[in-house]
Design a protein around this motif. Structure first.
Motif: not given
Lengths: 610, 287
Positions: A451, A459-460, A463-464, A508, A512
């Motif tokens: 990736r 993606e990270a 997610l939230y 990464r 979040v």
């Protein structure tokens, strides 16, 4: 008496038609009983140099130039004759003690195998065995003769390897990073052993290492290798007192000192180039503060500055004063102002973790990784967890993010009972993920190789915040935070250096917006100059974002640079804790004392008291 | 797991063929031609593969019938071309099906572990214990011979091999920091399995699908040869080989053409799979 003379050795690899220079015109001389260190970061070509000397280059790699041992030219010597030189004249020990010994042979056999080759007349089995025992006793493990390598620790295996390398009584021993894979305390013992063996046998020793301090402590003379070129040669003490090449200075300054905290580590920007990219200039030019047009005009030769000291820096006389000043400024200690934690973020109470033997198999002994550990980390606080391998420090870190489940005890994170992640409600679990994140040691496997950096970060983020419309901007902002250009989003991990990968791993984790990052040996796989960059980055992030760290490491000098308090972990239990300065400067527990003493110091008396 | 993880039970990479640029190019050519023939058979074949020409009867290769004719005067050349269809459809279905089943079960078993893993792996063990082709012969023999049934049986027999390989590869990936980082971030399990791990084990699973193709082509042909696959008279290589083996002295091409095509196609697929494996493995290893 000169025993080894290396002159103008150039090492090249040729793989699939690609010709690549690894080392360019390397010179080295070694007298009987002398210790010479070759220091360099990864990619400097130091290991290949050692291999070239004894004709053990991997397939596709060849060396030109001249290596004379005792007046005999070794390069171009047929393999049969080289075999006679290896072992009996020049011995070699390598870095990895776990793969260097044949797992199917008892330790004694590793020694007798060499003895057999070099003994003159008939020797009885018993006499040979007695000799092997004596040799093992010389390295301090007399009782290992009938044991298999897997029964021994890394340090003991390295001792067996030394005994085997010395079994042919070589006049020169080449040690390629012999202590790098070992714990700090073991490293010190092993280096002391090497040094005492070298002195007792008045043998020539070539020590290859990435650690300047180790080289200074062990070696009479130190050669600094960078991108395949020798940049500086000099006596250890003189080199440390005043490095005469900007690269050596950079290396010295980016090494975190064990005795104080610096406001900022002097890192060297960028990464080590490939020798062919810098063939026609001083190889350090692209990263040098003092670079001038003259540096790019041709490859500078090593020039004698004063007796026994030479440097490849052509501008040394102009910049010497400026280098001195830089050093004084950078080495200024900075006071540690511990933030009074407003509240408790993580509370660990009497946590135990036992790894059972393989399921359903008898004899699989249970391993106690954590035996009742208690600690706490405040909000915005930076805490160190220090210990050697097997101390349980990594297991504790993994318990905190739910990668392991403790066997007993309580973990409270931000008011949530987090000992058993699987038992949590999905809402609580999601909340925890945004409190604690983790960065791992190995930058090469930390990122999904298929990736791109952007995909990983996106993606990270989503997610939230699945409906965030500005994901692209956020990716760029994250990359900027860790000091990478936005264009890196399109890159795959293969195209990144180790330090850059670790930056992406940090980005990464930041994606979040956690309040604490667990750094599990996050800088220990990196070269010193890159390590300094990452440590500085972590400091900046803490100052800017108020993020806290739980810094898991074996490296006291590193931990001193970034944390306020430390816990010392030994065999799964906390043996000492307190403010980082107090613990390192005045350790109380005998184990901590030993750990502090094993921090590499440049002075030769560091190894005396081992 | 290294490249040697691909099991060699009942099949294997054809190590006895040296993989030179020439053999590799030839393999690609063979695979390409077979695929082309399968799609374009009606346009390429000079005659109807089923048309009997009793007037001509059995002949050796000549300018009109390139490969000669069989006992009832059918054009062997046209039949061989049409045979590419049967040689492609069944093995493709089996390779594809085993790929899907193997990946789903293998990823689940490897990633989730625990009871699910135990259950899946016991099923795999059971299938391993059965002598594959023998079971296929018995089943098809009892349930009546049909191409579809043979394909299904072979699919069920093949997928455990894949499941096992993929589980092993998954276990290896699962403990890598990038997977643990994804878990810590809170990435849902299915996403970790299929978006993170799956692409990383492709270097193992994709070439394996090619090997499965070669294996099932041989197995299907064997079943047809024994009369357990397609019906009598079908233009299918295994069947043609069986029906023409008695004609070896009258028109050797009637048996050699289909037999040769089986060997060529299977060997080519093997080499292509082998090449693909090394390509993909190198890409993953590059740092």
């Amino acid at each position: 008496m000169r025993v080894l003379e290396v002159h103008g050795v150039t090492i090249e690899s040729r793989i699939g038609g690609h010709r690549r220079t690894i080392v360019r015109e390397f010179d080295l001389s070694l007298d009987a009983g002398e210790t010479v260190g070759i220091v360099g970061e990864s990619g400097s070509g130091k290991s290949m140099t050692a291999r070239a000397v004894i004709g053990l280059l991997p397939p596709g790699v060849s060396a030109r130039g001249s290596v004379t041992y005792d007046g005999r030219e070794l390069i171009g010597l047929p393999e049969r004759e080289l075999g006679g030189v290896r072992g009996s004249q020049i011995g070699l020990i390598l870095q990895d003690p776990f793969t260097m010994l044949n797992p199917l042979l008892r330790c004694g056999r590793h020694i007798t195998e060499v003895l057999e080759r070099f003994e003159g007349g008939r020797v009885s089995r018993r006499a040979r065995r007695a000799e092997a025992t004596r040799r093992l006793a010389e390295v301090g493990i007399a009782d290992a003769i009938d044991r298999y390598p897997f029964e021994l620790s890394g340090g003991m295996r390295q001792r067996v390897a030394i005994a085997a390398a010395l079994a042919g009584d070589p006049k020169i021993l080449i040690a390629d990073e012999p202590s790098t894979a070992l714990d700090a305390t073991t490293q010190k013992e092993l280096l002391a052993l090497l040094k005492s063996l070298q002195e007792a046998r008045s043998m020539g020793l070539v020590l290859i290492t990435h650690d300047l301090r180790v080289a200074f402590a062990v070696c009479d003379r130190v050669c600094v290798l960078y991108a395949g070129s020798l940049l500086e040669v000099g006596a250890g003490a003189a080199l440390e007192a005043e490095p005469l090449h900007p690269y050596t200075l950079g290396l010295l300054l980016s090494e975190p000192p064990g005795d104080r905290r610096l406001a900022e580590l002097a890192s060297i920007p960028g990464a080590v180039p490939s020798p062919d990219d810098v063939a026609q200039m001083c190889p350090f030019t692209p990263r040098c503060r003092w670079a001038a047009p003259v540096c790019g005009a041709g490859r500078p030769p090593l020039a004698l500055v004063s007796p026994g000291r030479s440097t490849a820096c052509v501008r040394i006389h102009e910049i010497r004063e400026s280098m001195r000043e830089t050093r004084v400024v950078v080495e200024q200690p900075a006071p540690i102002r511990p933030a009074r934690p407003a509240s408790r973020l993580i509370e660990v109470e009497q946590v135990e973790k036992v790894f059972e033997g393989a399921v359903g198999r008898r004899g699989g002994a249970a391993v106690v990784a954590l035996a009742g550990v208690s600690l706490e980390v405040g909000a915005h606080e930076s805490v160190g967890l220090v210990g050697e391998s097997g101390s349980g420090k990594t297991t504790l870190g993994r318990c905190l993010v739910g990668l392991e489940t403790p066997s007993a005890g309580r973990i409270t994170i931000d008011g949530i009972q987090a000992a058993d992640y699987a038992a949590l409600s999905s809402g609580d679990r999601r909340r925890l993920r945004r409190v604690v994140q983790i960065i791992f040691q190995d930058p090469y496997s930390s990122l999904n190789p298929v990736r791109s950096v952007g995909t990983t970060l996106r993606e990270a983020i989503t997610l939230y915040e699945p409906r965030s419309r500005r994901v692209g901007e956020e990716v760029e902002a994250l990359l900027a935070k860790v000091g990478l250009p936005g264009s890196y989003a399109a890159r795959k991990p293969v195209a990144l250096s180790g330090g850059e990968r670790q930056r992406v791993a940090i980005a990464r984790a930041l994606a979040v917006k956690p309040r604490l990052i667990i750094c599990d040996e996050a800088v220990s796989a990196l070269d010193v100059s890159v390590q300094a960059q990452i440590l500085n980055l972590l400091k900046t992030l803490r100052a800017d974002l108020g993020i806290g760290y739980l810094f898991i490491t074996h490296d006291l000098p590193v931990v001193r640079q970034v944390v306020d308090r430390i816990y010392v972990l030994h065999r799964g239990a906390v043996v000492e804790s307190g403010p980082v300065d107090a613990v390192i400067d005045a350790p109380q527990h005998p184990y901590t004392v030993k750990l502090v003493e094993s921090m590499p110091r440049s002075s030769p008396d560091w190894l005396r008291d081992a | 797991m290294s490249g040697d993880a691909i099991p060699t039970i009942g099949r294997g990479r054809m190590r006895w063929i040296p993989r030179t640029p020439f053999t590799l190019a030839f393999s690609f050519l063979v695979v390409g031609v077979v695929v082309l023939l399968a799609f374009a058979a009606p346009f390429v074949a000079p005659r109807d593969p089923q048309a009997q020409n009793l007037v001509v009867g059995l002949t050796t290769p000549n300018s009109e019938f390139w490969f000669g004719t069989d006992a009832v005067g059918r054009d062997v050349f046209s039949r061989t071309i049409f045979g590419a269809r049967g040689a492609l459809i069944g093995p493709v279905l089996i390779a594809l099906g085993a790929f899907v089943i193997g990946n789903v079960l293998g990823l689940l078993a490897g990633y989730k572990g625990g009871l699910l893993d135990a259950a899946i792996m016991r099923w795999v063990d059971l299938m391993f214990a059965l002598p594959g082709l023998l079971v296929a012969i018995v089943l098809v023999g009892v349930l009546g011979s049909s191409y579809a049934l043979a394909v299904i049986v072979l699919l069920v027999l093949t997928s455990p091999f894949d499941t096992r390989i993929i589980r092993g590869a998954t276990l290896e990936q699962r403990s890598l920091p990038y997977v643990e980082a994804a878990r810590t971030l809170g990435v849902p399990a299915p996403r970790i399995m299929f978006r993170h791990i799956f692409p990383n084990i492709l270097p193992i699973t994709l070439p394996n699908a090619f090997l499965n193709f070669a294996f099932s082509l041989v197995a299907l042909s064997a079943l047809s040869f024994l009369g357990l696959g397609v019906g009598p008279g079908s233009a299918e290589w295994g069947r043609m080989l069986a029906e023409s083996r008695l004609l070896l002295f009258d028109n050797p091409m009637a048996a050699l053409a289909p037999g040769g095509m089986i060997v060529l196609t299977a060997a080519s697929m093997n080499l292509v799979g082998d090449w693909l494996y090394e390509r993909l493995a190198d890409r993953g290893r590059a740092r």
